[in-house]
Design a protein around this motif. Structure first.
Motif, short mmCIF file in Angstrom:
data_model
loop_
_atom_site.label_atom_id
_atom_site.label_comp_id
_atom_site.label_asym_id
_atom_site.label_seq_id
_atom_site.Cartn_x
_atom_site.Cartn_y
_atom_site.Cartn_z
N LEU A 51 0.83 -1.20 0.00
CA LEU A 51 0.00 0.00 0.00
C LEU A 51 0.87 1.25 0.00
CD1 LEU A 51 -2.79 1.31 0.11
CD2 LEU A 51 -2.70 1.11 2.60
N GLY A 52 1.91 1.25 0.80
CA GLY A 52 2.83 2.39 0.85
C GLY A 52 3.51 2.64 -0.47
N LEU A 53 3.94 1.59 -1.13
CA LEU A 53 4.59 1.73 -2.44
C LEU A 53 3.61 2.28 -3.47
CD1 LEU A 53 6.78 -1.50 -2.66
CD2 LEU A 53 7.58 0.87 -2.54
N LEU A 54 2.38 1.80 -3.44
CA LEU A 54 1.38 2.31 -4.37
C LEU A 54 1.11 3.79 -4.15
CD1 LEU A 54 -1.23 -0.60 -4.47
CD2 LEU A 54 0.22 0.19 -6.35
N LEU A 55 0.95 4.18 -2.89
CA LEU A 55 0.70 5.59 -2.57
C LEU A 55 1.89 6.45 -2.96
CD1 LEU A 55 -1.07 5.28 0.89
CD2 LEU A 55 -2.09 5.94 -1.29
N PHE A 56 3.11 5.96 -2.70
CA PHE A 56 4.32 6.70 -3.03
C PHE A 56 4.44 6.89 -4.54
CE2 PHE A 56 8.86 6.83 -4.12
CZ PHE A 56 9.22 7.99 -3.45
N SER A 57 4.21 5.83 -5.31
CA SER A 57 4.35 5.93 -6.76
C SER A 57 3.29 6.85 -7.35
CB SER A 57 4.31 4.56 -7.42
OG SER A 57 3.04 3.98 -7.29
N THR A 58 2.08 6.82 -6.80
CA THR A 58 1.03 7.71 -7.26
C THR A 58 1.36 9.16 -6.93
OG1 THR A 58 -0.59 5.97 -6.93
CG2 THR A 58 -1.45 8.20 -7.14
N ALA A 59 1.87 9.40 -5.75
CA ALA A 59 2.21 10.76 -5.33
C ALA A 59 3.38 11.32 -6.12
CB ALA A 59 2.53 10.78 -3.84
N CYS A 60 4.24 10.47 -6.64
CA CYS A 60 5.42 10.93 -7.36
C CYS A 60 5.13 11.26 -8.83
CB CYS A 60 6.53 9.87 -7.30
SG CYS A 60 7.25 9.76 -5.66
N LYS A 61 3.96 10.89 -9.33
CA LYS A 61 3.63 11.22 -10.71
C LYS A 61 3.47 12.72 -10.83
CE LYS A 61 1.42 6.94 -12.06
NZ LYS A 61 0.20 6.30 -12.49
N LYS A 62 4.22 13.30 -11.76
CA LYS A 62 4.19 14.74 -11.95
C LYS A 62 2.94 15.14 -12.72
CE LYS A 62 6.65 18.47 -14.11
NZ LYS A 62 7.43 18.77 -15.29
N LYS A 63 2.22 16.10 -12.21
CA LYS A 63 1.06 16.63 -12.89
C LYS A 63 1.58 17.59 -13.97
CE LYS A 63 -3.09 19.30 -12.17
NZ LYS A 63 -3.85 20.10 -11.25
N LEU A 64 1.07 17.42 -15.19
CA LEU A 64 1.50 18.27 -16.29
C LEU A 64 0.86 19.64 -16.18
CD1 LEU A 64 1.16 15.80 -19.32
CD2 LEU A 64 3.22 16.36 -18.03
N SER A 65 1.61 20.67 -16.57
CA SER A 65 1.02 22.00 -16.67
C SER A 65 0.02 21.99 -17.82
CB SER A 65 2.11 23.04 -16.93
OG SER A 65 2.62 22.90 -18.24
N SER A 66 -0.82 23.00 -17.90
CA SER A 66 -1.81 23.02 -18.98
C SER A 66 -1.13 23.10 -20.34
CB SER A 66 -2.80 24.17 -18.79
OG SER A 66 -2.13 25.40 -18.78
N GLU A 67 0.00 23.79 -20.42
CA GLU A 67 0.76 23.87 -21.67
C GLU A 67 1.36 22.50 -22.04
OE1 GLU A 67 4.80 26.04 -22.81
OE2 GLU A 67 3.18 27.46 -22.40
#
Length: 153
Positions: free
Chosen positions: A9-25
């Motif tokens: 569960l911790g690894l899943l949460l960590f990997s999800t949190a590390c995904k960079k959100k793209l700017s609108s551009e």
């Protein structure tokens, strides 16, 4: 043994949190690449506007072009780049004001004349954006086969 589920569960949460959100551009650039790849894979030649909308006129039609605030009657089928249909009008089409739909339609439908047919390839920022809607995931490129039946007076 009880610690293993917590580690997973911790690894899943960590990997999800590390995904960079793209700017609108950045998202727009990614969407345009998706649209261009789709066109290449499907042997389509689309015209691109400044906003990132891509459109294909298959039949020009012989009536007038609507304005962005007109009421129109349109027959359509909407799908994603993996060809999953998410919406479709009946054979009679639907009537709406171009100010009350996604930006891709407000910009794209006026490219057609009454009686015209074609395709709108819409980047997510001109559709449902980063929020998506009930049946469309966030940041999804949308494709619509459209026929502008008439401008409604």
């Amino acid at each position: 043994m009880k610690i293993i589920p917590f580690l997973i569960l911790g690894l899943l949460l960590f990997s999800t949190a590390c995904k960079k959100k793209l700017s609108s551009e950045e998202q727009l650039k990614a969407d345009i690449e998706i649209i261009k790849d789709y066109c290449k894979e499907n042997n389509l030649e689309a015209t691109e506007t400044k906003s990132g909308l891509h459109y294909i006129i298959e039949e020009q039609g012989n009536g007038n072009h609507p304005f962005a605030n007109d009421n129109v009657r349109v027959r359509y089928k909407g799908y994603t780049t993996d060809n999953k249909v998410f919406d479709e009008s009946d054979s009679e089409g639907i009537t709406f004001n171009l100010q009350n739909v996604i930006k891709g339609w407000t910009e794209g439908i006026p490219k057609f004349k009454e009686g015209g047919k074609g395709v709108l390839l819409i980047p997510s920022k001109l559709a449902y954006g980063e929020k998506g809607n009930s049946s469309i995931p966030p940041n999804t490129v949308l494709i619509f086969d459209v026929e502008l039946l008439t401008i409604v007076e």
